[in-house]
Design a protein around this motif. Structure first.
Motif, PDB file in Angstrom:
ATOM      1  N   MET A 108       5.076  -8.008  -6.599  1.00  0.00           N
ATOM      2  CA  MET A 108       6.122  -7.261  -5.884  1.00  0.00           C
ATOM      3  C   MET A 108       5.679  -7.057  -4.446  1.00  0.00           C
ATOM      4  O   MET A 108       4.607  -6.530  -4.186  1.00  0.00           O
ATOM      5  CB  MET A 108       6.373  -5.927  -6.582  1.00  0.00           C
ATOM      6  CG  MET A 108       7.642  -5.267  -6.143  1.00  0.00           C
ATOM      7  SD  MET A 108       9.128  -6.268  -6.414  1.00  0.00           S
ATOM      8  CE  MET A 108       9.540  -5.887  -8.109  1.00  0.00           C
TER       9      MET A 108
ATOM     10  N   GLY B 103       0.838   0.002  -5.369  1.00  0.00           N
ATOM     11  CA  GLY B 103       1.595  -0.549  -4.244  1.00  0.00           C
ATOM     12  C   GLY B 103       0.700  -0.713  -3.038  1.00  0.00           C
ATOM     13  O   GLY B 103       0.038   0.232  -2.628  1.00  0.00           O
TER      14      GLY B 103
ATOM     15  N   THR C  29      -4.898  -1.181 -12.285  1.00  0.00           N
ATOM     16  CA  THR C  29      -5.516  -0.211 -11.367  1.00  0.00           C
ATOM     17  C   THR C  29      -7.028  -0.299 -11.516  1.00  0.00           C
ATOM     18  O   THR C  29      -7.536  -0.738 -12.558  1.00  0.00           O
ATOM     19  CB  THR C  29      -5.042   1.228 -11.686  1.00  0.00           C
ATOM     20  OG1 THR C  29      -5.677   2.137 -10.782  1.00  0.00           O
ATOM     21  CG2 THR C  29      -5.383   1.659 -13.109  1.00  0.00           C
ATOM     22  N   HIS C  30      -7.745   0.129 -10.458  1.00  0.00           N
ATOM     23  CA  HIS C  30      -9.213   0.214 -10.545  1.00  0.00           C
ATOM     24  C   HIS C  30      -9.649   1.641 -10.785  1.00  0.00           C
ATOM     25  O   HIS C  30     -10.836   1.956 -10.725  1.00  0.00           O
ATOM     26  CB  HIS C  30      -9.838  -0.307  -9.245  1.00  0.00           C
ATOM     27  CG  HIS C  30      -9.306  -1.642  -8.862  1.00  0.00           C
ATOM     28  ND1 HIS C  30      -8.241  -1.790  -8.008  1.00  0.00           N
ATOM     29  CD2 HIS C  30      -9.662  -2.875  -9.262  1.00  0.00           C
ATOM     30  CE1 HIS C  30      -7.966  -3.078  -7.883  1.00  0.00           C
ATOM     31  NE2 HIS C  30      -8.810  -3.759  -8.636  1.00  0.00           N
TER      32      HIS C  30
ATOM     33  N   GLU D 175      -7.321  -0.885   1.158  1.00  0.00           N
ATOM     34  CA  GLU D 175      -7.299  -0.031  -0.034  1.00  0.00           C
ATOM     35  C   GLU D 175      -8.537   0.848  -0.156  1.00  0.00           C
ATOM     36  O   GLU D 175      -8.565   1.771  -0.955  1.00  0.00           O
ATOM     37  CB  GLU D 175      -7.165  -0.907  -1.293  1.00  0.00           C
ATOM     38  CG  GLU D 175      -5.750  -1.432  -1.450  1.00  0.00           C
ATOM     39  CD  GLU D 175      -5.687  -2.701  -2.274  1.00  0.00           C
ATOM     40  OE1 GLU D 175      -4.583  -3.228  -2.423  1.00  0.00           O
ATOM     41  OE2 GLU D 175      -6.736  -3.184  -2.745  1.00  0.00           O
TER      42      GLU D 175
END
Ligand SMILES: Cc1cc2nc3c(=O)[nH]c(=O)nc-3n(C[C@H](O)[C@H](O)[C@H](O)COP(=O)(O)OP(=O)(O)OC[C@H]3O[C@@H](n4cnc5c(N)ncnc54)[C@H](O)[C@@H]3O)c2cc1C
Length: 326
Positions: free
Chosen positions: A141, A194, A237-238, A303
């Motif tokens: 996405m 996201g 996810t981490h 991130e």
């Protein structure tokens, strides 16, 4: 603070000048090596075997190159996706092929995106026929302007009974509604926070709000009704706390291990991924390959501000290298 850093990195990822300079470097810098398997499909397949054979970790391949606005690059992207999907016929790997709609024609001719995606889906179906595992085209996405298009593409793939899955982003307010519909349809959904930043009307902008929404959506994905509908949750996810909560929820709601999975990115918290597999969970890594690595790698830097030093070192090492001849 983290969102500001992320905005700066997104701007850097989109800078054509910096990208041209970094990618002209004859050797992949440390930055690329950390997050990218290598320049071609052979390197990606080798990385996938290493992960599966040594660690029991599955793969989602991603040929790099996004927001592509030249037809010849769209063609190259489609050919690379088809080629790696076709190679699966002679392999034992359990893979997803990740695809961004802007890689396969959304910016050049939107009418071509569906035929390209269908061709990739058909190749995966043929190549993986009869093999155990979940082999599918996974729609990534991108920014909020392409969500409707991507959802419609996913619906079309499923209508043709092609193996498909889609990514939803917890930072978007609309994702809960989209997820409820996909759960009712027994789809496969990869949930991420996201990698983009949105305006407050459409998006949650504070880190805490995004995380809270992620948790809310995981609860929906692992609810007993979702299991009854044949829904397949992919928790991407981490964040090891959220992973642990998801595992507990899965146990509580009767999801056996392997009826959902965790997905993480190559080069990010690999110790966490390995621990999950040791606990009996099904784990997949997103394995990018190709030469267009700069925008992808810089978003990864965005991130986690702690990665900033790696960015600086990579730029310095690139400045010491002579530029490649065009
Ligand atoms: C498999 C997969 C597919 C994805 N696909 C998409 C997509 O299609 N569209 C999209 O918008 N986004 C996508 N993303 C990116 C995602 O939206 C987040 O930006 C990213 O995963 C970081 O969020 P997090 O949930 O890991 O949590 P965070 O709260 O950001 O991080 C949790 C922990 O992991 C560490 N960590 C996280 N990222 C990194 C990093 N890059 N380097 C080092 N440590 C890090 C943090 O420091 C923290 O300790 C994808 C992510 C994954 C894992």
């Amino acid at each position: 603070m983290k969102r500001l850093w992320q905005r700066v990195m997104i701007a850097l990822a989109r800078s054509a000048r910096v990208k041209g300079f970094m990618q002209a470097n004859p050797r992949m810098t440390n930055l690329a090596r950390r997050f990218v398997a290598g320049p071609d499909a052979a390197a990606a397949i080798a990385a996938a075997h290493h992960l599966l054979d040594r660690k029991g970790i599955r793969t989602s391949f991603f040929y790099l190159g996004e927001y592509v606005d030249r037809w010849e690059l769209v063609r190259e992207n489609v050919e690379q996706k088809l080629a790696i999907a076709g190679l699966l016929e002679h392999d034992v790997l359990d893979v997803h092929i990740s695809v961004d709609p802007t890689q396969i024609g959304l910016q050049t001719d939107p009418a071509q995106v569906a035929p390209h995606a269908f061709a990739i889906g058909r190749t995966i179906l043929r190549a993986a026929a009869g093999r155990p595992g979940i082999h599918c085209i996974m729609l990534d996405m991108e920014d909020s302007s392409v969500v409707d298009f991507t959802l419609a593409l996913h619906d079309d793939l499923r209508r043709l009974e092609l193996p498909a899955a889609i990514t939803l982003q917890a930072y978007l307010r609309r994702s809960e509604g989209d997820l409820r519909r996909l759960i009712a349809n027994g789809a496969r959904v990869r949930l991420v926070k996201g990698a983009f930043v949105g305006k407050s009307g459409v998006a949650f902008t504070a880190e805490g709000e995004i995380k809270a929404n992620y948790r809310r959506l995981v609860e929906l994905m692992l609810a007993p009704e979702a299991r009854t509908n044949g829904f397949y949750p992919i928790i991407a996810t981490h964040d090891d706390r959220i992973q642990a909560e998801a595992m507990a929820l899965a146990r509580q709601n009767g999801w056996p291990q392997g009826s959902y999975e965790f997905e993480m990115l190559l080069g990010v918290r690999s110790d966490v991924a390995e621990k999950l597999t040791q606990q009996g969970e099904r784990v997949r890594l997103y394995v990018p390959f190709g030469r267009d690595w700069w925008p992808y790698a810089v978003r990864r830097i965005g991130e986690n501000p702690a990665n900033g030093l790696l960015l600086v070192r990579s730029i310095v090492s690139a400045m010491k290298e002579p530029p490649a001849t065009p």
